[in-house]
Structures are given as structure tokens and as C-alpha cells.
Design a protein around this motif. Structure first.
Motif, PDB file in Angstrom:
ATOM      1  N   ILE A 107       0.859  -1.184   0.000  1.00  0.00           N
ATOM      2  CA  ILE A 107       0.000   0.000   0.000  1.00  0.00           C
ATOM      3  C   ILE A 107       0.895   1.233   0.000  1.00  0.00           C
ATOM      4  CG2 ILE A 107      -1.833   1.228   1.229  1.00  0.00           C
ATOM      5  CD1 ILE A 107      -2.579  -1.627   0.263  1.00  0.00           C
ATOM      6  N   VAL A 108       0.582   2.192  -0.870  1.00  0.00           N
ATOM      7  CA  VAL A 108       1.329   3.443  -0.943  1.00  0.00           C
ATOM      8  C   VAL A 108       0.540   4.513  -0.199  1.00  0.00           C
ATOM      9  CG1 VAL A 108       2.357   5.167  -2.465  1.00  0.00           C
ATOM     10  CG2 VAL A 108       2.316   2.765  -3.157  1.00  0.00           C
ATOM     11  N   ASN A 109       1.138   5.034   0.856  1.00  0.00           N
ATOM     12  CA  ASN A 109       0.496   6.071   1.674  1.00  0.00           C
ATOM     13  C   ASN A 109       1.076   7.450   1.396  1.00  0.00           C
ATOM     14  OD1 ASN A 109      -1.235   4.311   3.199  1.00  0.00           O
ATOM     15  ND2 ASN A 109       0.598   3.582   4.225  1.00  0.00           N
ATOM     16  N   LEU A 110       1.460   7.685   0.155  1.00  0.00           N
ATOM     17  CA  LEU A 110       2.066   8.960  -0.216  1.00  0.00           C
ATOM     18  C   LEU A 110       1.104  10.117   0.014  1.00  0.00           C
ATOM     19  CD1 LEU A 110       4.437  10.530  -1.369  1.00  0.00           C
ATOM     20  CD2 LEU A 110       3.582   9.995  -3.660  1.00  0.00           C
ATOM     21  N   ASP A 111      -0.167   9.921  -0.287  1.00  0.00           N
ATOM     22  CA  ASP A 111      -1.148  10.999  -0.097  1.00  0.00           C
ATOM     23  C   ASP A 111      -1.242  11.428   1.364  1.00  0.00           C
ATOM     24  OD1 ASP A 111      -2.261   8.512   0.496  1.00  0.00           O
ATOM     25  OD2 ASP A 111      -4.261   9.068  -0.178  1.00  0.00           O
ATOM     26  N   VAL A 112      -1.136  10.480   2.280  1.00  0.00           N
ATOM     27  CA  VAL A 112      -1.187  10.787   3.711  1.00  0.00           C
ATOM     28  C   VAL A 112       0.020  11.629   4.122  1.00  0.00           C
ATOM     29  CG1 VAL A 112      -1.141   9.780   6.031  1.00  0.00           C
ATOM     30  CG2 VAL A 112      -2.502   8.693   4.227  1.00  0.00           C
ATOM     31  N   MET A 113       1.207  11.219   3.667  1.00  0.00           N
ATOM     32  CA  MET A 113       2.422  11.952   4.022  1.00  0.00           C
ATOM     33  C   MET A 113       2.429  13.334   3.380  1.00  0.00           C
ATOM     34  SD  MET A 113       5.035  11.946   5.933  1.00  0.00           S
ATOM     35  CE  MET A 113       4.752  10.311   6.550  1.00  0.00           C
ATOM     36  N   MET A 114       1.929  13.440   2.157  1.00  0.00           N
ATOM     37  CA  MET A 114       1.848  14.749   1.502  1.00  0.00           C
ATOM     38  C   MET A 114       0.920  15.675   2.278  1.00  0.00           C
ATOM     39  SD  MET A 114       1.753  13.599  -2.503  1.00  0.00           S
ATOM     40  CE  MET A 114       1.270  15.220  -3.074  1.00  0.00           C
ATOM     41  N   ALA A 115      -0.180  15.152   2.763  1.00  0.00           N
ATOM     42  CA  ALA A 115      -1.116  15.962   3.548  1.00  0.00           C
ATOM     43  C   ALA A 115      -0.476  16.404   4.862  1.00  0.00           C
ATOM     44  CB  ALA A 115      -2.403  15.187   3.810  1.00  0.00           C
ATOM     45  N   LYS A 116       0.258  15.500   5.513  1.00  0.00           N
ATOM     46  CA  LYS A 116       0.926  15.842   6.770  1.00  0.00           C
ATOM     47  C   LYS A 116       1.957  16.942   6.566  1.00  0.00           C
ATOM     48  CE  LYS A 116       0.493  11.451   9.217  1.00  0.00           C
ATOM     49  NZ  LYS A 116       1.229  10.305   9.784  1.00  0.00           N
ATOM     50  N   ARG A 117       2.634  16.902   5.423  1.00  0.00           N
ATOM     51  CA  ARG A 117       3.680  17.888   5.128  1.00  0.00           C
ATOM     52  C   ARG A 117       3.131  19.119   4.401  1.00  0.00           C
ATOM     53  NH1 ARG A 117       5.787  14.968   8.526  1.00  0.00           N
ATOM     54  NH2 ARG A 117       7.709  13.807   8.162  1.00  0.00           N
ATOM     55  N   LYS A 118       1.838  19.093   4.103  1.00  0.00           N
ATOM     56  CA  LYS A 118       1.156  20.213   3.435  1.00  0.00           C
ATOM     57  C   LYS A 118       1.843  20.590   2.117  1.00  0.00           C
ATOM     58  CE  LYS A 118      -0.871  22.196   7.546  1.00  0.00           C
ATOM     59  NZ  LYS A 118      -0.371  21.651   8.770  1.00  0.00           N
ATOM     60  N   ILE A 119       2.024  19.580   1.279  1.00  0.00           N
ATOM     61  CA  ILE A 119       2.613  19.803  -0.035  1.00  0.00           C
ATOM     62  C   ILE A 119       1.697  19.192  -1.084  1.00  0.00           C
ATOM     63  CG2 ILE A 119       4.057  17.721   0.048  1.00  0.00           C
ATOM     64  CD1 ILE A 119       6.201  19.336  -1.503  1.00  0.00           C
ATOM     65  N   GLY A 120       1.499  19.914  -2.156  1.00  0.00           N
ATOM     66  CA  GLY A 120       0.636  19.448  -3.227  1.00  0.00           C
ATOM     67  C   GLY A 120       1.376  18.605  -4.248  1.00  0.00           C
ATOM     68  N   ARG A 176      13.481  12.536   0.927  1.00  0.00           N
ATOM     69  CA  ARG A 176      14.279  13.727   1.201  1.00  0.00           C
ATOM     70  C   ARG A 176      13.394  14.960   1.270  1.00  0.00           C
ATOM     71  NH1 ARG A 176      15.739  17.195  -2.310  1.00  0.00           N
ATOM     72  NH2 ARG A 176      15.631  15.761  -4.069  1.00  0.00           N
ATOM     73  N   VAL A 177      12.517  15.129   0.288  1.00  0.00           N
ATOM     74  CA  VAL A 177      11.653  16.311   0.236  1.00  0.00           C
ATOM     75  C   VAL A 177      10.625  16.298   1.365  1.00  0.00           C
ATOM     76  CG1 VAL A 177       9.896  17.511  -1.133  1.00  0.00           C
ATOM     77  CG2 VAL A 177      11.991  16.699  -2.233  1.00  0.00           C
ATOM     78  N   LEU A 178      10.045  15.134   1.666  1.00  0.00           N
ATOM     79  CA  LEU A 178       9.011  15.045   2.698  1.00  0.00           C
ATOM     80  C   LEU A 178       9.586  14.822   4.100  1.00  0.00           C
ATOM     81  CD1 LEU A 178       6.288  12.932   0.863  1.00  0.00           C
ATOM     82  CD2 LEU A 178       6.440  15.413   1.086  1.00  0.00           C
ATOM     83  N   ASN A 179      10.921  14.657   4.169  1.00  0.00           N
ATOM     84  CA  ASN A 179      11.592  14.433   5.445  1.00  0.00           C
ATOM     85  C   ASN A 179      10.941  13.266   6.199  1.00  0.00           C
ATOM     86  OD1 ASN A 179      13.483  14.861   7.462  1.00  0.00           O
ATOM     87  ND2 ASN A 179      12.176  16.283   8.571  1.00  0.00           N
ATOM     88  N   CYS A 180      10.971  12.104   5.529  1.00  0.00           N
ATOM     89  CA  CYS A 180      10.342  10.915   6.110  1.00  0.00           C
ATOM     90  C   CYS A 180      11.151   9.679   5.759  1.00  0.00           C
ATOM     91  CB  CYS A 180       8.905  10.779   5.613  1.00  0.00           C
ATOM     92  SG  CYS A 180       8.762  10.439   3.842  1.00  0.00           S
ATOM     93  N   GLN A 181      10.715   8.550   6.225  1.00  0.00           N
ATOM     94  CA  GLN A 181      11.334   7.258   5.945  1.00  0.00           C
ATOM     95  C   GLN A 181      10.481   6.499   4.917  1.00  0.00           C
ATOM     96  OE1 GLN A 181      14.293   6.047   7.257  1.00  0.00           O
ATOM     97  NE2 GLN A 181      14.439   8.165   7.966  1.00  0.00           N
ATOM     98  N   PRO A 182      11.085   5.561   4.172  1.00  0.00           N
ATOM     99  CA  PRO A 182      10.295   4.771   3.224  1.00  0.00           C
ATOM    100  C   PRO A 182       9.084   4.088   3.877  1.00  0.00           C
ATOM    101  CG  PRO A 182      12.614   4.432   2.801  1.00  0.00           C
ATOM    102  CD  PRO A 182      12.518   5.251   4.066  1.00  0.00           C
ATOM    103  N   ALA A 183       9.228   3.662   5.123  1.00  0.00           N
ATOM    104  CA  ALA A 183       8.114   3.001   5.827  1.00  0.00           C
ATOM    105  C   ALA A 183       6.952   3.955   6.091  1.00  0.00           C
ATOM    106  CB  ALA A 183       8.599   2.409   7.139  1.00  0.00           C
TER     107      ALA A 183
END
Length: 73
Positions: A4-17, A53-60
Motif C-alpha cells: 500500500i502506498v500512503n504517499l497521499d497521507v504523508m503529503m497531507a501531513k507535510r502540506k505539499i501538493g 528527502r523532500v518530505l523528510n520521512c522514511q520509506p516506511a
């Protein structure tokens, strides 16, 4: 698919479109959208590295393994 790819969740947390992230990681918005919407069959490690790098997160934070038939977390 059990990944499952949770990229949308991390983008929302980081407030990036989508457009901003696509520009920062040098990927087309269409390809990023495919990844974000869990439609991708694969992701390059270099792309994953840039996203982290851009979202300052881990792959997990972006990728999750889920057994077939299991409820989402």
C-alpha cells in the motif's frame, strides 16, 4: 496488491501538493499521481529517496505491507 502506498497521507501531513512535489523531485505530475493513487507496479529507489528527502520521512512512512484480505491500518 499487498503493498500500500500512503504517499497521499504523508503529503497531507507535510502540506505539499502534487505539483510542488513533482517539481521538487523532477517527476511528471502524471507519474507521481499514479504512485500516489496506488496504481504503480514499481517505484525506483532513486524516486523513493527523493520523495523521502523532500518530505523528510522514511520509506516506511510511505510504503506499507498488508496481507491480502487484511483490513487497512
Amino acid at each position: 496488491m499487498p503493498i500500500i502506498v500512503n504517499l497521499d497521507v504523508m503529503m497531507a501531513k507535510r502540506k505539499i501538493g502534487l505539483m510542488d512535489l513533482a517539481e521538487k523531485i523532477n517527476i511528471t505530475p502524471a507519474n507521481l499521481s499514479i504512485l500516489k493513487n496506488n496504481k504503480a507496479k514499481a517505484v525506483r529507489f532513486s524516486t523513493l529517496e527523493q520523495i523521502c528527502r523532500v518530505l523528510n520521512c522514511q520509506p516506511a512512512d510511505i510504503l506499507e505491507y498488508q496481507e491480502d484480505g487484511a483490513e487497512p491500518m
